[in-house]
Design a protein around this motif. Structure first.
Motif, PDB file in Angstrom:
ATOM      1  N   ASP A  66     -28.294   5.935  14.876  1.00  0.00           N
ATOM      2  CA  ASP A  66     -29.544   5.803  15.607  1.00  0.00           C
ATOM      3  C   ASP A  66     -29.256   5.081  16.919  1.00  0.00           C
ATOM      4  OD1 ASP A  66     -32.138   4.664  16.466  1.00  0.00           O
ATOM      5  OD2 ASP A  66     -32.843   5.282  14.488  1.00  0.00           O
ATOM      6  N   SER A  67     -29.885   5.512  17.992  1.00  0.00           N
ATOM      7  CA  SER A  67     -29.654   4.869  19.298  1.00  0.00           C
ATOM      8  C   SER A  67     -30.103   3.414  19.306  1.00  0.00           C
ATOM      9  CB  SER A  67     -30.356   5.647  20.411  1.00  0.00           C
ATOM     10  OG  SER A  67     -31.759   5.621  20.230  1.00  0.00           O
ATOM     11  N   ARG A  68     -31.038   3.054  18.418  1.00  0.00           N
ATOM     12  CA  ARG A  68     -31.496   1.657  18.364  1.00  0.00           C
ATOM     13  C   ARG A  68     -30.382   0.711  17.925  1.00  0.00           C
ATOM     14  NH1 ARG A  68     -36.850   3.198  15.160  1.00  0.00           N
ATOM     15  NH2 ARG A  68     -35.233   4.454  14.201  1.00  0.00           N
ATOM     16  N   VAL A  69     -29.410   1.219  17.181  1.00  0.00           N
ATOM     17  CA  VAL A  69     -28.247   0.403  16.808  1.00  0.00           C
ATOM     18  C   VAL A  69     -27.510  -0.029  18.070  1.00  0.00           C
ATOM     19  CG1 VAL A  69     -25.974   0.473  15.709  1.00  0.00           C
ATOM     20  CG2 VAL A  69     -27.971   1.376  14.505  1.00  0.00           C
ATOM     21  N   LEU A  70     -27.277   0.907  18.973  1.00  0.00           N
ATOM     22  CA  LEU A  70     -26.575   0.582  20.222  1.00  0.00           C
ATOM     23  C   LEU A  70     -27.402  -0.370  21.079  1.00  0.00           C
ATOM     24  CD1 LEU A  70     -25.082   4.076  21.113  1.00  0.00           C
ATOM     25  CD2 LEU A  70     -23.966   2.148  19.954  1.00  0.00           C
ATOM     26  N   ASP A  71     -28.720  -0.193  21.101  1.00  0.00           N
ATOM     27  CA  ASP A  71     -29.592  -1.104  21.853  1.00  0.00           C
ATOM     28  C   ASP A  71     -29.455  -2.532  21.335  1.00  0.00           C
ATOM     29  OD1 ASP A  71     -30.516   1.092  23.303  1.00  0.00           O
ATOM     30  OD2 ASP A  71     -32.340   1.315  22.092  1.00  0.00           O
ATOM     31  N   ARG A  72     -29.477  -2.700  20.016  1.00  0.00           N
ATOM     32  CA  ARG A  72     -29.348  -4.041  19.424  1.00  0.00           C
ATOM     33  C   ARG A  72     -27.984  -4.640  19.712  1.00  0.00           C
ATOM     34  NH1 ARG A  72     -31.507  -4.218  13.370  1.00  0.00           N
ATOM     35  NH2 ARG A  72     -30.720  -6.354  13.551  1.00  0.00           N
ATOM     36  N   LEU A  73     -26.942  -3.825  19.590  1.00  0.00           N
ATOM     37  CA  LEU A  73     -25.592  -4.332  19.846  1.00  0.00           C
ATOM     38  C   LEU A  73     -25.411  -4.724  21.305  1.00  0.00           C
ATOM     39  CD1 LEU A  73     -23.491  -1.833  17.711  1.00  0.00           C
ATOM     40  CD2 LEU A  73     -24.048  -4.218  17.158  1.00  0.00           C
ATOM     41  N   SER A  84     -30.195  14.238  20.598  1.00  0.00           N
ATOM     42  CA  SER A  84     -29.919  14.169  22.032  1.00  0.00           C
ATOM     43  C   SER A  84     -29.240  12.861  22.426  1.00  0.00           C
ATOM     44  CB  SER A  84     -31.208  14.363  22.821  1.00  0.00           C
ATOM     45  OG  SER A  84     -32.149  13.366  22.472  1.00  0.00           O
ATOM     46  N   TRP A  85     -29.600  11.756  21.790  1.00  0.00           N
ATOM     47  CA  TRP A  85     -28.986  10.472  22.139  1.00  0.00           C
ATOM     48  C   TRP A  85     -27.475  10.496  21.903  1.00  0.00           C
ATOM     49  CZ3 TRP A  85     -26.180   7.567  18.734  1.00  0.00           C
ATOM     50  CH2 TRP A  85     -26.290   7.915  17.385  1.00  0.00           C
ATOM     51  N   SER A  86     -27.026  11.186  20.861  1.00  0.00           N
ATOM     52  CA  SER A  86     -25.601  11.164  20.511  1.00  0.00           C
ATOM     53  C   SER A  86     -24.763  12.096  21.379  1.00  0.00           C
ATOM     54  CB  SER A  86     -25.401  11.508  19.044  1.00  0.00           C
ATOM     55  OG  SER A  86     -25.711  12.860  18.792  1.00  0.00           O
ATOM     56  N   ARG A  87     -25.385  13.110  21.963  1.00  0.00           N
ATOM     57  CA  ARG A  87     -24.621  14.044  22.799  1.00  0.00           C
ATOM     58  C   ARG A  87     -24.053  13.373  24.040  1.00  0.00           C
ATOM     59  NH1 ARG A  87     -28.311  17.760  20.525  1.00  0.00           N
ATOM     60  NH2 ARG A  87     -29.888  17.503  22.133  1.00  0.00           N
ATOM     61  N   ALA A  88     -24.641  12.274  24.445  1.00  0.00           N
ATOM     62  CA  ALA A  88     -24.135  11.535  25.605  1.00  0.00           C
ATOM     63  C   ALA A  88     -22.875  10.725  25.275  1.00  0.00           C
ATOM     64  CB  ALA A  88     -25.219  10.605  26.139  1.00  0.00           C
ATOM     65  N   LEU A  89     -22.581  10.565  24.000  1.00  0.00           N
ATOM     66  CA  LEU A  89     -21.419   9.770  23.584  1.00  0.00           C
ATOM     67  C   LEU A  89     -20.162  10.629  23.562  1.00  0.00           C
ATOM     68  CD1 LEU A  89     -22.964   7.846  20.563  1.00  0.00           C
ATOM     69  CD2 LEU A  89     -22.505   6.949  22.855  1.00  0.00           C
ATOM     70  N   VAL A 146     -18.243   5.732  20.331  1.00  0.00           N
ATOM     71  CA  VAL A 146     -17.926   7.157  20.253  1.00  0.00           C
ATOM     72  C   VAL A 146     -18.805   7.788  19.190  1.00  0.00           C
ATOM     73  CG1 VAL A 146     -15.550   6.932  21.095  1.00  0.00           C
ATOM     74  CG2 VAL A 146     -16.008   6.785  18.630  1.00  0.00           C
ATOM     75  N   ARG A 147     -18.959   9.092  19.298  1.00  0.00           N
ATOM     76  CA  ARG A 147     -19.787   9.857  18.373  1.00  0.00           C
ATOM     77  C   ARG A 147     -19.015  10.134  17.087  1.00  0.00           C
ATOM     78  NH1 ARG A 147     -21.019  13.927  21.673  1.00  0.00           N
ATOM     79  NH2 ARG A 147     -19.345  15.255  20.947  1.00  0.00           N
ATOM     80  N   GLY A 148     -19.668   9.936  15.961  1.00  0.00           N
ATOM     81  CA  GLY A 148     -19.090  10.256  14.664  1.00  0.00           C
ATOM     82  C   GLY A 148     -19.615  11.576  14.144  1.00  0.00           C
TER      83      GLY A 148
END
Length: 163
Positions: free
Chosen positions: A46-53, A70-75, A62-64
């Motif tokens: 979830d992109s909110r994980v990256l926001d919190r970190l 759509s949020w993950s395609r940018a990774l 990196v994308r797993g």
């Protein structure tokens, strides 16, 4: 000037996590507090994980294989990170390693995917899987890692999180 790549570097602590699958545990956040940078080796969830970190420290992720939307395609799928002349290669699944790290001058290969922490050296390269920082899988502990960088000295450590 980038404070993480200055000409007179001070010791730095890099937080390394993987496989959060949408969950950031308080113990993980506590362990990451004070880190200079965070590396996330995929299956973020979830992109909110990256926001919190990113509120704790700048994040490189990196994308797993379980990151969708759509949020993950940018990774990126793989990423090279340089900190004070130390090169860290970040990807989700070690079996998809596409370079010879020793020949490429890489000091550390960071991966995730297995949910099992692992730390070893091969041909002068440190390989680090921090385990799963998210939901507990099987009998593996919840874990993450840190790498202290002091000049050319690397001090990696796996941290098991009790919660």
């Amino acid at each position: 000037m980038d404070p993480l790549n200055s000409t007179n570097p001070k010791p730095k602590t890099i937080g390394v996590i993987s496989d959060t699958h949408g969950l950031i545990r308080p113990g993980i956040e506590s362990q990451l507090a004070g880190c200079d940078r965070i590396l996330h080796a995929g299956d973020i969830g979830d992109s909110r994980v990256l926001d919190r970190l990113n509120r704790i420290a700048p994040v490189v992720a990196v994308r797993g294989n379980m990151d969708y939307g759509s949020w993950s395609r940018a990774l990126p799928v793989r990423e090279m990170v340089e900190i004070d002349g130390i090169f860290l290669y970040l990807l989700h699944d070690l079996y998809q390693l596409d370079v010879d790290p020793a020949a490429a001058g890489i000091h550390v290969v960071v991966s995730g995917h297995t949910h099992q922490s692992k730390l070893f050296r091969k041909d002068g390269v440190l390989y680090l899987n921090p385990g799963s920082a998210g939901h507990r899988r099987s009998h593996y502990p919840v874990s993450m890692a840190t790498i202290r960088i002091e000049g050319e000295d690397l001090s990696p450590r796996i941290h098991e999180i009790d919660e």
